[in-house]
Design an enzyme around this catalytic site. Structure first.
Site, mmCIF file in Angstrom:
data_model
loop_
_atom_site.group_PDB
_atom_site.id
_atom_site.type_symbol
_atom_site.label_atom_id
_atom_site.label_comp_id
_atom_site.label_asym_id
_atom_site.label_seq_id
_atom_site.Cartn_x
_atom_site.Cartn_y
_atom_site.Cartn_z
ATOM 1 N N PRO A 2 0.835 -1.209 0.000
ATOM 2 C CA PRO A 2 0.000 0.000 0.000
ATOM 3 C C PRO A 2 0.866 1.253 0.000
ATOM 4 O O PRO A 2 1.868 1.327 0.706
ATOM 5 C CB PRO A 2 -0.794 -0.119 1.304
ATOM 6 N N GLU A 3 0.482 2.226 -0.812
ATOM 7 C CA GLU A 3 1.207 3.490 -0.895
ATOM 8 C C GLU A 3 0.293 4.611 -0.386
ATOM 9 O O GLU A 3 -0.756 4.336 0.178
ATOM 10 C CB GLU A 3 1.655 3.713 -2.354
#
Ligand code: ZN
Length: 292
Positions: A2-3
């Site tokens: 996840p960014e």
């Protein structure tokens, strides 16, 4: 992993049910993910109420009412989700759980166990090493220009360096570089003012697009987002570039899978490129050399 858009989406999803509630229990089912320790996290959070939930870089930041902080880093496969008693299947890979005063339970599920839960009295002690937030007012074209000019690093690993710009990972680095028309192995001090402006705009556009689509569901660990349907480069090797029609190719840059359009993102020219052969596979081999 996840960014920024995926972590922000997680914050948006959990905050409404978490803010103003009191944490009545903390269970750790994988003690190694807790810093400084699972008992310390338990002592720090149980009995406290939640003042706010926010994001810094790729951290979910939970502010407690006594001045303490709990941060969760999802790393490779972590996910925060609410326990659903009516679910057909129980949640899998639960590594930690928080029970609230209304009976709600927030679960930290993490198949690969790289995620981290941090309790601290000093938020700065965790966040001081993090770079500028790319969607903040502080992230100006001038600041990006100075940051790039002060180094001579390849663009892709520079964009992934959380101590410089925080929150960008593999997906949004590839999308930003494609939108800016920059090759990932371009040296940061050689892109010129127009390139800097294009990169600045591309980073913000890619992240905002990700946010608008609730992030990307690129693997089974992060469900819900739809950004993957709007990728221009990431994971699209073998498919046509939407801008020019050339075929997107995959490279490895600094051990990371990287996706570019060879027409929109021409390989950088430089002294070492003088011996470059016209053969395309040779060029790709050069481009795939380890990044510094
Ligand atoms: Zn193209």
């Amino acid at each position: 992993m996840p960014e920024l858009p995926e972590v922000q989406t997680t914050v948006n999803q959990i905050a409404p049910r978490l803010v103003a509630r009191t944490i009545t229990a903390f269970e750790s089912l994988w003690a190694k993910n807790a810093t400084p320790s699972a008992p310390a996290v338990r002592r720090g959070v149980v009995g406290r109420s939640v003042r706010a939930v926010s994001r810094r870089a790729k951290y979910v930041v939970v502010e407690l009412n006594d001045g303490g902080w709990m941060l969760v880093h999802l790393r490779m496969s972590g996910r925060l989700e609410w326990h659903d008693p009516a679910a057909d299947e129980p949640a899998r890979h639960i590594r930690a759980a928080w029970t609230l005063d209304n009976g709600d339970r927030l679960l930290f599920c993490d198949a690969r166990k790289f995620g981290r839960i941090v309790y601290t009295r000093s938020l700065d002690s965790v966040t001081t090493r993090l770079g500028v937030e790319p969607l903040s007012d502080e992230f100006t074209v001038e600041r990006l220009a100075a940051l790039l000019a002060a180094r001579s690093r390849f663009l892709k690993p520079l964009l992934l360096d959380q101590s410089l710009i925080a929150g960008i990972g593999n997906i949004y680095a590839d999308e930003s570089l494609h939108a800016a028309g920059l090759h990932p192995l371009t040296r940061s001090d050689r892109i010129g003012p127009a390139g800097v402006a294009a990169l600045h705009s591309a980073i913000q556009s890619a992240l905002r697009q990700g946010l608008a689509h609730n992030g990307a569901s690129i693997d089974w660990v992060y469900p819900g987002g739809e950004m993957q349907q709007h990728f221009a480069a990431y994971g699209r090797d073998g498919q046509a570039c939407a801008r020019c029609g050339d075929t997107i190719i995959a490279l490895r840059v600094g051990q990371r899978g990287t996706h570019i359009c060879p027409t929109c993102q021409p390989a950088p020219r430089g002294p070492r490129r003088g011996k470059r052969r016209s053969n395309n596979s040779q060029e790709r081999a050069c481009a795939a050399s380890p990044a510094s």
